[in-house]
Design an enzyme around this catalytic site. Structure first.
Site, PDB file in Angstrom:
ATOM      1  N   HIS A   1      38.704  32.472  40.905  1.00  0.00           N
ATOM      2  CA  HIS A   1      39.781  32.106  41.816  1.00  0.00           C
ATOM      3  C   HIS A   1      41.096  32.648  41.273  1.00  0.00           C
ATOM      4  CE1 HIS A   1      40.039  29.049  38.678  1.00  0.00           C
ATOM      5  NE2 HIS A   1      41.309  28.928  39.010  1.00  0.00           N
TER       6      HIS A   1
ATOM      7  N   SER B   1      45.297  32.231  40.533  1.00  0.00           N
ATOM      8  CA  SER B   1      46.271  31.211  40.170  1.00  0.00           C
ATOM      9  C   SER B   1      47.340  31.905  39.330  1.00  0.00           C
ATOM     10  CB  SER B   1      45.593  30.068  39.403  1.00  0.00           C
ATOM     11  OG  SER B   1      46.527  29.084  39.041  1.00  0.00           O
TER      12      SER B   1
ATOM     13  N   HIS C   1      39.753   8.752  10.865  1.00  0.00           N
ATOM     14  CA  HIS C   1      40.298   9.188  12.151  1.00  0.00           C
ATOM     15  C   HIS C   1      41.012  10.520  11.957  1.00  0.00           C
ATOM     16  CE1 HIS C   1      43.928   7.441  10.392  1.00  0.00           C
ATOM     17  NE2 HIS C   1      44.621   8.149  11.269  1.00  0.00           N
TER      18      HIS C   1
ATOM     19  N   SER D   1      43.898  13.507  12.781  1.00  0.00           N
ATOM     20  CA  SER D   1      45.288  13.760  13.123  1.00  0.00           C
ATOM     21  C   SER D   1      45.703  15.018  12.366  1.00  0.00           C
ATOM     22  CB  SER D   1      46.161  12.555  12.762  1.00  0.00           C
ATOM     23  OG  SER D   1      47.481  12.746  13.233  1.00  0.00           O
TER      24      SER D   1
END
Length: 978
Positions: A524, A526, A666, A668
């Site tokens: 497509h 864009s 975690h 980061s």
């Protein structure tokens, strides 16, 4: 996951003891410190977890016990485990424990059996053998202990269910293989290489080349790991293991699989990563229970149609092969959830995969949508594939038509669009436009740099039957990844990108090299733009764990232990290199050192169930033997809040000779600093913001032929000098501004002050000031016309001031006029002079004078400026070809054309004088070269006129000599010269 790079990356440095050789040649281990019982117990379980992680790093399934529970670590005391691990750790190149006193761990076992040799003297039986588990792969030559144990305690070994052996010692391995047939209760067997490392830190290869036939007697075996060995074919004895459910044969030398592999009907997990397989047998499709198949890093060119019969297959790894197509039968894999096919030669994804709505596909680094090159079969002349017709678009042509035959479209500036045949059914009109980047909708992620103007292709949302290749030209970047991003009306997303050079016949500049292109395949239209970013490595982590190695810096590794997650997560790693000298200047500490900045992210975002081990190189110039741990700081960055926190005291951080290792739950940003400063967090936040900024300078120049036309430009300081040199001939003005700081994509304004105004209405003019967005790889250039403010008469000595961000509010008029103070947004000010107007409303300025033109010499004739002016009036549109034949470059002609784009006469005259000035340093014969250039350009009429002018000049010169009586003297001089 980049498992294939595991061998090439620097070795893990999990341990840190200092090992020293004694006079007897034995290795003495100096432990780091005395451990309390609680700490020792934690360390014991931690080391067992690391061992399991190391053994199952090939993402093999976790081994389960009889009742389906996860197997616990061996029940050994912390002291005996430390006593066990210390000698094995000493074989590694560097260690992590350092202490001033030696602790003697005595064993509590009363077993009189000695395992030395082959095991170290301090290792007791309870450290390696439990009721059902024997671990011998953590010691060099540990496999040789198996025959010794069989001779001493055969009754206890007959009940073994789990056995791990290293295969780095041939003699010990052969003896262990002879014992295997007696261990008929075995359920899990690992005979692996790469368990230990040599003195240089390189992993020791496995030496297993085959298995004895007696292995077929291990009828209870469900898990077998033979990775990192020398197997060239699958041992036939394995085909008799009907209960085998997990088989790992990673990094061997298998070139083919037996046709009767279907006998392993219980297989649920099969890993053949890193072998030399060229094809897969059809019998593979009869493994009805298979759930995971990994054949990445092989030489596969095709897959058998029978692969579609694997009804229970959940994950299929096919990356880094040579696959050209996928079989249509894969549409029958209704259980398939993950298909990894990056780094192949796939140009089309079968439509049958659209029937699998839950399927996740990784298609990176495939030439999707591109025609085959070369074609698979040599076509006959009648069947030869016709070349796509080419369509070259002009600057003022913003639309074009495409038919079903396809087309290769070349846009101004270097962009290319490739429409394959059959991508549309009927002729369609399409449009293009190169947009000026605007901050309100060009959203860059952290550390990204814009490399191109956004390319808009219309109509938006139009779909094609086949992928269309969109190639965006981009500016050069260093050591970073270039990708294409597209805008869907709400946000930007990244597309799989391939980099190449443009067509040789289509250069962005005449005579220049083809443009650098970032290409993507889309269905497509864009908006599209090219950006650079730190290299992004990603992988999928399953409950089985895994390993991710940075391709930008192989010393950066992430180790995911088993059971660190319940669901599969997508992990992303970026490594940002930082200039050491910049950090030292900004923080004021000449001893400061920093490691690369790690940017970690995951989807979904949630804490891990177990700590993830992160290995990162120590800052340059810092080694583990000399490091002052009080100066080492681990900083945690929050990319949303742009804050940095010192978490050194909150994590388990230790160092080896070259690396720092810490554990996190975690993801980061993480940054390792070595500095003597105490208040680290605040300093790092300011320094990080400064490092993101570019040192820039502003240019304000006036066109020499029209001082009301002003060029404004903002450039990184390292590009200013070359830019000034290229503008000197056409523009004049003050020197560049002092250094200023701007961020990528930051907005700034240019205001004309002290009697100067912009004379034209522009959409980017707000409150009398021009709006800019700074992008370090773009030109950031605008040309405007200025005039005197109302009421001003005579020449104006004004100025241009540049402001950061929004227009300063409540700025007093006297401040703007006199510039006595600096408001908070002010960046710099440059002077600008506008001449007075005469009665004819034109500027009173000195006329531009060309230097006198004297081509040739009096004896052979010459051309005057009047002669050249007469000739230039007849050149007209042939000026370019004549200039080329005179030896001028494409770049020089382009510059002359741009300078005189509205005046053809001045353009021709400028071209001729530019060539004439260069003849001062050339050999005699300039007039002859001009005549030859005219003839070569097809203008013989001008060549004859030049010759007539020269002949007239020669005759006049001869007559003048005769009048003064110098003809004879001149002739004699000529004869002497001959």
């Amino acid at each position: 996951m980049d498992r294939g790079s595991e061998d090439d990356a620097p070795p893990d440095e999990d341990c840190g003891c200092h090992a020293a050789s004694t006079e007897d040649g034995e290795v003495e281990v100096t432990p780091a410190c005395s451990l309390s019982g609680g700490v020792a117990e934690i360390l014991a379980h931690g080391i067992w977890g690391l061992l399991n992680q190391e053994q199952e790093r090939m993402t093999g399934p976790t081994m389960f016990g009889e009742q389906g529970d996860v197997v616990d670590p061996p029940s050994v005391s912390p002291i005996s485990l430390m006593d066990t691990c210390a000698p094995s750790i000493s074989t590694l190149p560097s260690c992590s424990y350092s202490s001033s006193r030696h602790t003697d761990f005595s064993s509590s076992s009363s077993s009189p059996l000695s395992l030395s040799p082959p095991l170290p003297p301090s290792v007791e039986l309870s450290a390696v053998l439990t009721d059902t588990r024997l671990t011998l792969d953590v010691y060099r030559g540990g496999a040789a202990a198996l025959p010794l144990l069989w001779e001493s305690i055969p009754g206890q070994l007959k009940g073994l269910q789990y056995l791990r052996l290293g295969s780095e010692e041939k003699v010990g391995l052969d003896g262990a293989l002879d014992v295997l047939s007696h261990l008929t209760k075995l359920r899990s067997l690992a005979i692996r290489g790469h368990c230990l490392h040599d003195s240089r830190g390189d992993p020791l290869p496995g030496l297993l080349t085959t298995l004895p036939a007696s292995v077929s007697l291990l009828s209870h075996l469900v898990h077998l790991d033979l990775s990192f060995n020398q197997l060239s074919c699958l041992p036939s004895c394995l085909l008799s293991l009907s209960m085998l459910s997990s088989l790992l044969l990673c990094h061997n030398h298998l070139s083919a699989l037996p046709s009767d592999i279907s006998q392993l009907s219980s297989l649920t997990y099969l890993s053949l990563l890193g072998n030399e397989l060229v094809s897969l047998p059809p019998g593979l499709g009869l493994l009805k229970a298979l759930q995971t198949l990994d054949v990445s890093n092989n030489l596969l060119q095709e897959l058998p149609d029978e692969i579609g019969s694997l009804e229970e297959l959940v994950k299929l790894e096919l990356s880094q092969n040579k696959l050209k197509q996928l079989p249509e039968s894969m549409g029958s894999l209704l259980s398939l959830r993950e298909l990894v096919i990056y780094s192949n030669d796939l140009r089309l994804i079968p439509l049958c995969l659209n029937k699998l709505p839950l399927l996740k596909i990784d298609v990176r680094d495939n030439p999707l949508g591109r025609p085959p090159t070369p074609p698979p079969l040599s076509p006959t002349p009648d069947e030869a594939e016709t070349k796509l017709p080419e369509l070259h678009i002009g600057f003022n042509q913003h639309s074009f038509c495409i038919s079903s035959a396809g087309c290769h479209v070349f846009l101004p500036g270097g962009a290319e669009l490739v429409f394959p045949p059959g991508c549309i059914v009927t002729a369609t009109k399409l449009a293009w436009a190169e947009k000026r980047p605007q901050r309100k909708w060009v959203q860059l992620e952290e550390h990204e740099i814009l490399l191109s103007h956004p390319l808009e292709l219309r109509p938006h949302g139009v779909t094609f039957l086949k992928p269309v290749e969109v190639c965006v030209p981009y500016h050069r970047t260093k050591r970073k990844e270039v990708v294409v991003r597209t805008f869907d009306g709400q946000s930007w997303s990244t597309l799989p990108t391939e980099l190449r050079r443009g067509s040789e016949s289509h250069s962005s500049r005449p005579g220049g090299r083809p443009a650098r292109l970032a290409c993507c395949s889309v269905n497509h239209f864009s908006w599209f733009m090219a950006v650079s970013r730190p290299v992004k490595d990603s992988c999928s982590v399953t409950p089985a764990g895994g390993l991710l190695v940075s391709s930008a810096d192989p010393g950066v590794k992430l180790h995911f232990p088993p059971d660190s997650t319940v669901e599969t997560r997508t992990i992303t790693l970026q490594v940002l290199q930082v200039s050491m000298s910049d950090v030292q200047v900004l923080c004021g500490d000449p001893q400061a050192r920093v490691s690369p900045l790690l940017c970690l992210s995951q989807t979904p975002s949630m804490h891990f169930l177990q700590p993830i081990k992160v290995q990162i190189p120590l800052p340059s110039g810092v080694t583990g033997h000399e490091v002052d741990m009080s100066c080492l700081h681990l900083l945690h960055g929050d990319p949303t809040a742009q804050t940095w926190t010192d978490i050194t005291a909150q994590v388990s951080l230790y160092v080896t000779h070259l690396y720092a290792i810490f554990y996190i739950t975690h993801f980061s940003w993480y940054w390792l600093w070595y500095t003597t400063q105490r208040c680290v967090s605040g300093a790092v936040r300011k320094i990080y913001q400064r490092l993101k900024q570019f040192k820039v300078q502003f240019l304000v120049l006036q066109r020499k032929t029209d001082p009301s036309q002003v060029l404004l430009q903002c450039l990184p300081s390292n590009k200013v000098e070359s830019r000034m040199q290229s503008l000197t001939e056409q523009y004049d003005g003050p020197q560049p501004s002092d250094l200023c700081d701007l961020l990528e994509g930051e907005q700034f304004f240019a205001g004309f002050e002290r009697g100067l105004e912009i004379s034209t209405d522009r959409p980017d003019c707000v409150g009398g000031r021009l709006c800019f967005e700074f992008y370090s790889s773009l030109k950031n250039l605008k040309e405007v016309y200025i005039c005197s403010a109302q009421g001003q008469k005579g020449p104006v000595r004004g100025q241009v001031s540049f402001y950061r961000g929004e227009i300063p509010s409540n700025l007093p008029e006297e401040v703007a006029r006199k510039r006595k103070g600096l408001d908070s947004q002010w960046l710099t000010t440059l002077p600008l002079r506008l001449p007075a107007l005469n009665s004819e409303n034109t500027f009173i300025m000195e006329e531009v004078e060309y230097p006198p033109l004297n081509l040739g010499d009096p004896e052979s004739g010459y051309l005057t400026e009047a002669n050249l002016l007469s000739i230039s009036l007849q050149i007209a549109q042939d000026w370019r070809v004549i200039g080329l034949n005179l030896g001028l470059s494409y770049q020089e002609l382009e510059r002359i054309q741009y300078k005189n784009r509205d005046n053809l006469g001045a353009l021709v005259l400028d071209m001729l004088f530019h060539w004439a000035r260069a003849q001062k340093n050339e050999a005699p014969g300039a007039v002859s070269r001009l005549v030859a250039a005219m003839i070569e350009s097809g203008r013989r009429d001008l060549a004859e006129e030049i010759e007539d002018i020269v002949n007239i000049g020669k005759r006049k010169y001869t007559e003048s000599l005769r009048r003064v009586g110098l003809e004879a003297e001149s002739s004699s001089l000529g004869e002497k010269q001959q």
